[in-house]
Scaffold this motif. Structure first.
Motif, short mmCIF file in Angstrom:
data_model
loop_
_atom_site.label_atom_id
_atom_site.label_comp_id
_atom_site.label_asym_id
_atom_site.label_seq_id
_atom_site.Cartn_x
_atom_site.Cartn_y
_atom_site.Cartn_z
N LEU A 82 0.87 -1.18 0.00
CA LEU A 82 0.00 0.00 0.00
C LEU A 82 0.90 1.22 0.00
O LEU A 82 1.78 1.37 0.85
N LEU A 83 0.69 2.11 -0.99
CA LEU A 83 1.58 3.25 -1.17
C LEU A 83 0.84 4.57 -1.03
O LEU A 83 -0.34 4.67 -1.37
N ARG A 84 1.58 5.56 -0.56
CA ARG A 84 1.07 6.93 -0.63
C ARG A 84 1.29 7.42 -2.07
O ARG A 84 2.12 6.86 -2.79
N PRO A 85 0.58 8.50 -2.46
CA PRO A 85 0.78 9.01 -3.82
C PRO A 85 2.24 9.41 -4.11
O PRO A 85 2.65 9.45 -5.26
N ASP A 86 3.04 9.67 -3.05
CA ASP A 86 4.45 10.00 -3.30
C ASP A 86 5.32 8.74 -3.39
O ASP A 86 6.54 8.83 -3.53
N GLY A 89 5.72 6.42 -1.07
CA GLY A 89 6.12 5.90 0.24
C GLY A 89 5.26 4.70 0.62
O GLY A 89 4.05 4.70 0.39
N ILE A 90 5.89 3.67 1.21
CA ILE A 90 5.16 2.45 1.55
C ILE A 90 4.46 2.59 2.90
O ILE A 90 5.08 2.94 3.90
N LEU A 91 3.15 2.35 2.90
CA LEU A 91 2.37 2.42 4.14
C LEU A 91 2.25 1.07 4.80
O LEU A 91 2.23 0.96 6.03
N ALA A 92 2.14 0.03 4.01
CA ALA A 92 1.95 -1.32 4.56
C ALA A 92 2.21 -2.34 3.47
O ALA A 92 2.23 -2.00 2.28
N GLU A 93 2.39 -3.60 3.88
CA GLU A 93 2.62 -4.66 2.91
C GLU A 93 1.76 -5.88 3.24
O GLU A 93 1.28 -6.03 4.37
N GLY A 94 1.58 -6.74 2.23
CA GLY A 94 0.87 -8.01 2.43
C GLY A 94 -0.54 -7.82 2.96
O GLY A 94 -1.26 -6.91 2.57
N GLU A 95 -0.92 -8.70 3.89
CA GLU A 95 -2.26 -8.71 4.46
C GLU A 95 -2.62 -7.36 5.08
O GLU A 95 -3.75 -6.89 4.99
N GLU A 96 -1.62 -6.73 5.69
CA GLU A 96 -1.83 -5.43 6.33
C GLU A 96 -2.21 -4.37 5.27
O GLU A 96 -3.06 -3.51 5.50
N ALA A 97 -1.59 -4.45 4.08
CA ALA A 97 -1.90 -3.51 2.99
C ALA A 97 -3.36 -3.68 2.57
O ALA A 97 -4.09 -2.69 2.37
N LEU A 98 -3.79 -4.93 2.46
CA LEU A 98 -5.17 -5.22 2.07
C LEU A 98 -6.14 -4.66 3.12
O LEU A 98 -7.14 -4.01 2.79
N GLY A 99 -5.81 -4.89 4.39
CA GLY A 99 -6.68 -4.42 5.48
C GLY A 99 -6.80 -2.90 5.48
O GLY A 99 -7.91 -2.37 5.63
N GLN A 100 -5.69 -2.22 5.28
CA GLN A 100 -5.75 -0.75 5.28
C GLN A 100 -6.50 -0.23 4.05
O GLN A 100 -7.18 0.80 4.12
N ALA A 101 -6.35 -0.93 2.92
CA ALA A 101 -7.07 -0.52 1.70
C ALA A 101 -8.58 -0.60 1.93
O ALA A 101 -9.33 0.27 1.50
N VAL A 102 -9.00 -1.63 2.64
CA VAL A 102 -10.42 -1.79 2.95
C VAL A 102 -10.90 -0.61 3.79
O VAL A 102 -11.95 -0.01 3.51
N PHE A 143 -2.56 3.95 -2.98
CA PHE A 143 -2.39 2.99 -4.06
C PHE A 143 -2.20 1.59 -3.48
O PHE A 143 -1.31 1.39 -2.65
N LEU A 144 -3.03 0.65 -3.93
CA LEU A 144 -2.79 -0.75 -3.57
C LEU A 144 -2.11 -1.39 -4.77
O LEU A 144 -2.74 -1.65 -5.80
N ALA A 145 -0.81 -1.60 -4.64
CA ALA A 145 -0.01 -2.05 -5.79
C ALA A 145 0.60 -3.42 -5.49
O ALA A 145 0.41 -3.99 -4.42
N HIS A 146 1.33 -3.94 -6.46
CA HIS A 146 2.04 -5.20 -6.26
C HIS A 146 3.25 -5.22 -7.18
O HIS A 146 3.43 -4.32 -8.00
N ASP A 147 4.08 -6.25 -7.01
CA ASP A 147 5.36 -6.25 -7.73
C ASP A 147 5.37 -7.16 -8.96
O ASP A 147 6.42 -7.55 -9.43
N ARG A 148 4.19 -7.49 -9.50
CA ARG A 148 4.14 -8.21 -10.77
C ARG A 148 3.93 -7.19 -11.89
O ARG A 148 2.86 -6.59 -11.99
N PRO A 149 4.94 -6.97 -12.72
CA PRO A 149 4.78 -5.94 -13.76
C PRO A 149 3.68 -6.30 -14.77
O PRO A 149 3.47 -7.48 -15.08
#
Ligand SMILES: [Zn+2]
Ligand SMILES: [Zn+2]
Length: 661
Positions: free
Chosen positions: A99-103, A105-118, A265-271
């Motif tokens: 989970l990224l800020r518009p700049d 910066g990483i806010l969270a990763e994995g399950e935590e990223a999904l939870g914050q996106a929700v 932004f909820l992103a991932h590392d698969r191009p």
């Protein structure tokens, strides 16, 4: 590990999450429990991640993720559903969420990223999601405030948004779903389906103001599936772009272009290698109409009868709803929908897509095709490629391409009558055509009938301002004068005067025979979106106003195929003066167009009639024209596998050019 499933030449499109993978993702204790990149040999990313053929993991963006032992075992086991699934992945070895800020910066990763996106979505904020074939913008579809915020940031006034529902039950609560619709929603293509909305549902009106239909779809990746299950409400899920730009799909570019729109932004590392938008489809009584051809359909090759020995042609298409088509070995491969070419990003995407299509299929064209219009980005690209590659470039009239596309789709080799009705396309006499009856034979055509041209003050810009069409049409019928009372509210005094001056002096007022613009003019007269709107909005409003109402048609005067709309416009004004409502007038107008279609078909006198052009996105018009012509003994053909709008132009160009000498 070098397994090649494309031995028969089949290059798979991206496929929606299958039931077995959904179950694995949902079942505690399974290896891929809550894993957002679960896929198998029946589902998952394909065309959006394959760099080149043969289709093998090492040639996809999954090559960056070496398989763990467990995944290798599944991949090599013929009894496992992951057998030879090139994009196979698991939480140990596969892509991860962040989970990224518009700049950036990483806010969270994995399950935590999904939870914050929700949580972000539940608060009404805008989430940019890196999906299967590009970035999407998501907001709570039950909150008018959230939807309006997205509209404002995206500079998108009232163009309808598509809505993704957590599951079939919630979708059924909001829309009319029969069994054919249900089958399509759950298919591997999982398109956005235009359905009738039910009244009084939790989906806010701001999604598609004044529109009785709703573009609805179901989660088609495990990521969407997991997200929607927890958010537990319908979400706007729309292509990640600003205004008329193409969808963002590269990470850095997405942050730049969507940074002013999305809160996180909820992103991932698969191009993602190439953008593949969601496909849009409508189901009518007699079958589907594909309005946007992309995910689930691209890059499937479609065999075309009669083109087995045709030369290889690359066709660059039109300007809006752009596509590129490659005709090779008796088949056409149409690129995914690319959107409009009005932006630099759009023109750049067209160029990349054209070269990518040739590289990917190892094709060497011997001819290039483009539109007659000299200012389309597609035309300029075609000219550049023709010079670079020393190839002949042939220019195909827009409506000729429309008709030829529909004829080719149905394998019609003999002469056909084409009713090509749309907004505008450049005609071979330098005017803007769009209400055409053409007789198409081999690579040639003759113009059998057309609407009597009227001036369009402001030219093609009038597509977003229906009152301009009304003003030009009235001027051509009655000369200069005051606006009829019904139009006065759509014009401030100086506006009307300015347009009248433009018309009198012939300034930037090209002549058009467009039926799309005739729709706009009539919509303006009955006060539907007269001042401004997205292209086609006024025509859609007229379609919805007509509903399934049957009323007597207005009269036409036909002089050697040239249709004079005077009597029709007089009829509309008389009905307005008599106090009739928009629904009555809209129904009469639709009936008149069916009459016109029949008159032109009879004048042309051929048994086969093809329908193409943006006007035939109008379900009511299409149905009426089909019924009228069918009752008179004509065989009527409409687009099924390709869009009736300008998305089909590249196909039409390719077949016309392939047939030339
Ligand atoms: Zn699967
Ligand atoms: Zn693994």
């Amino acid at each position: 590990m070098h397994l090649r499933i494309e031995a028969q030449g089949v290059v798979p499109p991206d496929l929606a999450l299958c039931a077995a993978c959904a179950e694995e993702t949902d079942t505690p204790g399974e290896r891929r429990y809550r894993y957002p990149f679960t896929n198998c040999s029946h589902c998952g990313p394909r065309y959006s991640i394959i760099a080149r053929l043969p289709y093998d993991r090492s040639q996809t963006t999954m090559q960056a993720f070496p398989l763990c032992r467990a995944c290798v075992r599944e991949f090599e086991d013929p009894a496992d559903r992951h057998f030879r699934a090139q994009p196979i992945a698991c939480p140990v070895c596969g892509p991860r969420l962040s989970l990224l800020r518009p700049d950036g910066g990483i806010l969270a990763e994995g399950e935590e990223a999904l939870g914050q996106a929700v949580a972000v979505l539940k608060e009404g904020q805008v989430l940019a999601l890196k999906g299967l074939g590009g970035y999407q913008l998501l907001v709570d579809a039950t909150s008018a405030e959230a939807v309006l915020r997205l509209r404002e940031r995206q500079r998108r006034e009232d163009k309808p948004f598509a809505v993704m529902f957590p599951d079939l039950a919630s979708l059924r609560a909001a829309c009319e779903v029969g069994s054919p619709e249900q089958a399509l929603l759950a298919s591997p293509e999982a398109p956005i389906l235009l359905l009738w909305r039910k009244p009084g549902t939790q989906v806010t009106e701001a999604i598609a103001p004044g529109n009785p239909r709703l573009g609805a779809f179901l989660p088609y990746t495990p990521l969407h599936h997991l997200l929607l299950a927890v958010v537990d409400r319908p979400l706007v899920c729309t292509s990640g772009n600003l205004s008329d730009e193409p969808m963002a799909f590269e990470d850095g570019d997405a942050l730049i272009r969507l940074g002013g729109i999305a809160d996180v932004f909820l992103a991932h590392d698969r191009p993602i290698l190439r953008p593949v938008d969601d496909s849009v489809l409508r189901l009518d009584g007699d079958g589907p109409t594909l309005l946007r051809r992309a995910r689930g359909f691209t890059p499937l090759a479609v065999p075309l009868a009669g083109f087995t020995d045709a030369p290889t042609v690359l066709a660059l298409g039109a300007h809006r709803k752009a596509t590129v088509s490659l005709l090779q070995g008796g088949q056409v491969i149409m690129s995914q929908y690319l959107g409009d070419l009005t932006s630099l990003e759009g023109a750049d995407l067209l160029s990349r897509t054209a070269e990518d299509l040739l590289d990917f299929f190892g094709a060497t064209p011997v001819r290039l095709a483009c539109d007659l219009h000299p200012d389309y980005a597609s035309t300029r690209l075609a000219e550049r490629l023709a010079a670079d590659w020393q190839l002949p470039l042939l220019r195909v009239q827009h409506h000729h391409a429309h008709g030829a596309a529909c004829a080719a789709e149905h394998g019609l080799e003999g002469p056909v009558t084409a009713l090509a009705w749309d907004g505008t396309g450049l005609g071979d006499d330098g005017t803007l055509w769009g209400g055409e009856a053409l007789r198409i034979e081999g690579p040639a055509y003759t113009r059998v009938g057309h609407l009597r041209p009227f001036p369009l003050p402001g030219g093609e810009a009038a597509g977003r301002e229906p009152r301009r069409s009304a003003c030009g049409l009235l001027w051509s019928l009655r000369g200069a004068g005051l606006p009829p009372p019904v139009l006065a509210p759509a014009f401030d005094g100086p506006d009307w005067k300015l347009l009248q001056t433009m018309l009198a002096k012939g300034l930037h007022s090209p002549l058009t025979s467009s039926i799309g613009r005739l729709f706009d003019a009539v919509a303006a007269l009955v006060s539907l979106h007269a001042r401004r709107g997205f292209e086609g909005q006024a025509a859609m409003a007229l379609e919805f106003a007509a509903g399934s109402r049957v009323e007597p048609p207005y009269a036409w005067e036909l002089d050697e195929g040239v249709a004079d709309p005077s009597a029709m416009v007089d009829g509309v004004l008389a009905d307005l003066a008599a106090g009739h409502d928009a629904a009555f007038i809209a129904a009469r107008f639709h009936a008149s167009l069916a009459d016109l279609a029949l008159a032109w078909a009879q004048l042309s006198g051929l048994p086969d009639v093809v329908l193409s052009g943006g006007c035939f996105q109008n379900a009511r018009l299409t149905e009426l024209v089909q019924a009228r012509l069918g009752a008179a003994g004509f065989r009527v053909h409409r687009h099924r596998l390709f869009p009736p709008n300008d998305g089909c132009i590249s196909l039409g160009q390719a077949v016309v050019v392939a047939r030339q000498g």
